[in-house]
Write an enzyme that holds these catalytic residues in place. Structure first.
Site, PDB file in Angstrom:
ATOM      1  N   TRP A 121      -4.911   0.972  10.520  1.00  0.00           N
ATOM      2  CA  TRP A 121      -5.124   1.003   9.081  1.00  0.00           C
ATOM      3  C   TRP A 121      -4.950  -0.386   8.482  1.00  0.00           C
ATOM      4  O   TRP A 121      -5.602  -0.740   7.499  1.00  0.00           O
ATOM      5  CB  TRP A 121      -4.186   2.001   8.421  1.00  0.00           C
ATOM      6  CG  TRP A 121      -4.418   2.095   6.950  1.00  0.00           C
ATOM      7  CD1 TRP A 121      -3.562   1.746   5.959  1.00  0.00           C
ATOM      8  CD2 TRP A 121      -5.617   2.553   6.293  1.00  0.00           C
ATOM      9  NE1 TRP A 121      -4.147   1.942   4.723  1.00  0.00           N
ATOM     10  CE2 TRP A 121      -5.396   2.443   4.909  1.00  0.00           C
ATOM     11  CE3 TRP A 121      -6.836   3.035   6.756  1.00  0.00           C
ATOM     12  CZ2 TRP A 121      -6.366   2.807   3.968  1.00  0.00           C
ATOM     13  CZ3 TRP A 121      -7.798   3.388   5.823  1.00  0.00           C
ATOM     14  CH2 TRP A 121      -7.553   3.274   4.450  1.00  0.00           C
ATOM     15  N   GLU A 130     -11.390   6.023   5.712  1.00  0.00           N
ATOM     16  CA  GLU A 130     -10.718   6.785   6.772  1.00  0.00           C
ATOM     17  C   GLU A 130     -11.646   6.947   7.968  1.00  0.00           C
ATOM     18  O   GLU A 130     -11.210   6.902   9.116  1.00  0.00           O
ATOM     19  CB  GLU A 130     -10.261   8.155   6.255  1.00  0.00           C
ATOM     20  CG  GLU A 130      -9.133   8.122   5.231  1.00  0.00           C
ATOM     21  CD  GLU A 130      -7.798   7.638   5.781  1.00  0.00           C
ATOM     22  OE1 GLU A 130      -7.649   7.517   7.020  1.00  0.00           O
ATOM     23  OE2 GLU A 130      -6.901   7.382   4.971  1.00  0.00           O
ATOM     24  N   TYR A 159       0.838  -1.205   0.000  1.00  0.00           N
ATOM     25  CA  TYR A 159       0.000   0.000   0.000  1.00  0.00           C
ATOM     26  C   TYR A 159       0.871   1.254   0.000  1.00  0.00           C
ATOM     27  O   TYR A 159       0.624   2.194  -0.763  1.00  0.00           O
ATOM     28  CB  TYR A 159      -0.912  -0.025   1.227  1.00  0.00           C
ATOM     29  CG  TYR A 159      -1.757   1.215   1.413  1.00  0.00           C
ATOM     30  CD1 TYR A 159      -2.789   1.525   0.533  1.00  0.00           C
ATOM     31  CD2 TYR A 159      -1.525   2.074   2.492  1.00  0.00           C
ATOM     32  CE1 TYR A 159      -3.572   2.669   0.712  1.00  0.00           C
ATOM     33  CE2 TYR A 159      -2.302   3.210   2.671  1.00  0.00           C
ATOM     34  CZ  TYR A 159      -3.319   3.502   1.785  1.00  0.00           C
ATOM     35  OH  TYR A 159      -4.076   4.631   1.957  1.00  0.00           O
TER      36      TYR A 159
END
Length: 204
Positions: A64, A56, A34
């Site tokens: 995350w 988010e 990522y």
């Protein structure tokens, strides 16, 4: 010669490929990919911005890594983040989503994602979500040399949060909006010395 990763005093880790990354981006292959290919690269399409805004919001209070691992399930659950479709979700959909173990089953965040889809559709009459979000690009980007120096909010993220709330969006606090701006490439908070610093084309 050793190929073990080495950590520098600024918090960057040089991997066995010779590339420097922050500590968070070397802990897991999913995060590394990522970081190397997606985080901080410009996103200008409505669906892409809506998806990242939604993820988010779901990330708030979680890692995350958790959200990234669940992203395929999120996309399946929320019609590939098509705002027109999600805006029409009703109570049956909320119940369905609350029963979906593949996503984060937080009712407030699920409802916010539906609310934000409707707000995204409504915003088209005033230029659209992507243009609004990108209009808060600052005059210059941070240049952090250590992880501790990476800001978590900015005057622009505070202003973006306010602007979105005024247009009916939810779960768009200043910290979440700053994370969104980082993810979209609106600001470049790659550490100075990272192999990704300055690669987005937005900031020279």
């Amino acid at each position: 010669m050793s190929t073990d990763p080495t950590t520098t005093t600024d918090g960057l880790v040089t991997g066995d490929d010779g590339l420097a990354r922050p500590l968070w981006a070397v802990a897991d292959p999913l995060l590394r990919d990522y970081y190397d290919t997606e985080w901080g690269m410009p996103v200008h399409d409505e669906r892409g911005v809506y998806e990242r805004l939604s993820l988010e919001a779901f990330q708030s209070g979680l890692s995350w890594r958790t959200i990234l691992a669940k992203r395929p399930a999120f996309r399946a659950a929320f019609a590939d983040f098509d705002p027109d479709v999600v805006a029409q979700f009703g109570e049956d959909d909320v119940a369905r989503l609350m029963g979906d173990a593949g996503i984060v089953r937080n009712q407030a965040k699920i409802r916010a994602t539906i609310t934000n889809a409707a707000a995204t559709v409504a915003l088209r009459a005033d230029g659209g979500l992507a243009d609004l979000v990108w209009s808060f690009r600052p005059a210059e980007t941070p240049a952090p040399r250590t992880a501790a120096a990476v800001p978590t909010t900015s005057p622009e993220s505070v202003a973006l949060s306010k602007a979105l709330r005024e247009r009916g969006f939810a779960f768009v606090g200043p910290t979440t909006m700053h994370a969104l701006m980082e993810a979209l490439g609106i600001v470049d908070t790659h550490l100075v010395g990272s192999h990704r610093r300055g690669t987005s084309g937005v900031w020279s």
